[in-house]
Design a protein around this motif. Structure first.
Motif, mmCIF file in Angstrom:
data_model
loop_
_atom_site.group_PDB
_atom_site.id
_atom_site.type_symbol
_atom_site.label_atom_id
_atom_site.label_comp_id
_atom_site.label_asym_id
_atom_site.label_seq_id
_atom_site.Cartn_x
_atom_site.Cartn_y
_atom_site.Cartn_z
ATOM 1 N N ASP A 111 -5.341 4.718 -1.438
ATOM 2 C CA ASP A 111 -4.624 3.389 -1.252
ATOM 3 C C ASP A 111 -4.213 3.073 0.183
ATOM 4 O O ASP A 111 -3.182 2.839 0.537
ATOM 5 N N HIS B 92 -2.534 2.629 8.127
ATOM 6 C CA HIS B 92 -2.506 3.970 7.568
ATOM 7 C C HIS B 92 -3.713 4.765 8.111
ATOM 8 O O HIS B 92 -3.369 6.054 8.514
ATOM 9 N N PHE C 256 -1.382 6.802 -0.128
ATOM 10 C CA PHE C 256 -2.066 7.698 -0.754
ATOM 11 C C PHE C 256 -3.291 7.688 -0.318
ATOM 12 O O PHE C 256 -3.926 6.500 -0.261
ATOM 13 N N ARG D 100 3.599 10.138 4.989
ATOM 14 C CA ARG D 100 4.481 9.517 4.158
ATOM 15 C C ARG D 100 5.992 9.995 4.329
ATOM 16 O O ARG D 100 6.864 9.093 4.197
ATOM 17 N N MET E 35 0.769 -1.272 -0.146
ATOM 18 C CA MET E 35 0.079 0.043 -0.094
ATOM 19 C C MET E 35 0.875 1.057 -0.009
ATOM 20 O O MET E 35 1.800 1.414 0.611
ATOM 21 N N SER E 36 0.463 2.354 -0.731
ATOM 22 C CA SER E 36 1.293 3.570 -1.036
ATOM 23 C C SER E 36 1.140 4.413 0.129
ATOM 24 O O SER E 36 2.058 5.429 0.178
#
Length: 183
Positions: free
Chosen positions: A7, A12, A4, A41, A1-2
């Motif tokens: 996503d 997160h 963002f 991030r 998973m990024s």
């Protein structure tokens, strides 16, 4: 998973929620989830490091009047005339494109024509304008919020005259002013 918005893992999402609770005392309407996720991030979702970074950013923006710089700071005429670079539009993914023809920049001319403080403010003004132009262009084209920008540094005509010590010093001051030291 990024990490963002489109996503996010469960972890997160939980960290984003906790981060918003931790900084609720300084949150503003423009501090949306997309922006807060950029900070998370940048510090690999470490809540303590992210909070320090975010609070430092809010303080820096306030101390330097960054949130109102486009309305309150008048770029000096010499810098309007000789400033290299600007927003040229969006790339195919909707990222703002900023082109900086570094080889055509005249460091001596700029330093002899403007105060260091004006150069720093002009750079901040330029970046704020980039961010607002990016948002405006994305909205006009009906694109979802995109988070990146593409910076093109055109090095044609770059030469030893660009390595002038006072010019390098101002470049370092701009870098520290805008990007600060890692926290």
């Amino acid at each position: 998973m990024s990490g963002f918005l489109e996503d996010l893992t469960k972890s997160h999402k939980e960290k984003l929620k906790k981060f918003k609770e931790n900084v609720a005392d300084i949150l503003k309407p423009e501090h949306n989830d997309v922006l807060l996720l950029r900070f998370l991030r940048a510090r690999k979702f470490d809540l303590n490091k992210t909070e320090v970074m975010f609070r430092n950013d809010v303080t820096w923006r306030k101390e330097n009047n960054i949130d109102t710089i486009l309305e309150t700071f008048e770029v000096p005429e010499a810098l309007k005339t000789y400033w290299c670079g600007g927003v040229s539009g969006l790339d195919k993914e909707g990222h703002g494109v900023y082109i900086s023809p570094m080889g055509n920049f005249d460091p001596k001319g700029v330093l002899y024509s403007a105060k260091t403080s004006d150069i720093l403010k002009t750079y901040a003004h330029s970046l704020e304008d980039l961010m607002q132009s990016h948002a405006r262009l994305s909205e006009q084209r009906g694109l979802k919020h995109t988070e990146g920008s593409l910076m093109i540094f055109d090095m044609e005509n770059l030469g030893v005259h660009h390595l002038w010590k006072p010019g390098i010093d101002i470049f370092l001051k701009v870098t520290i002013f805008i990007y600060g030291c890692p926290s």
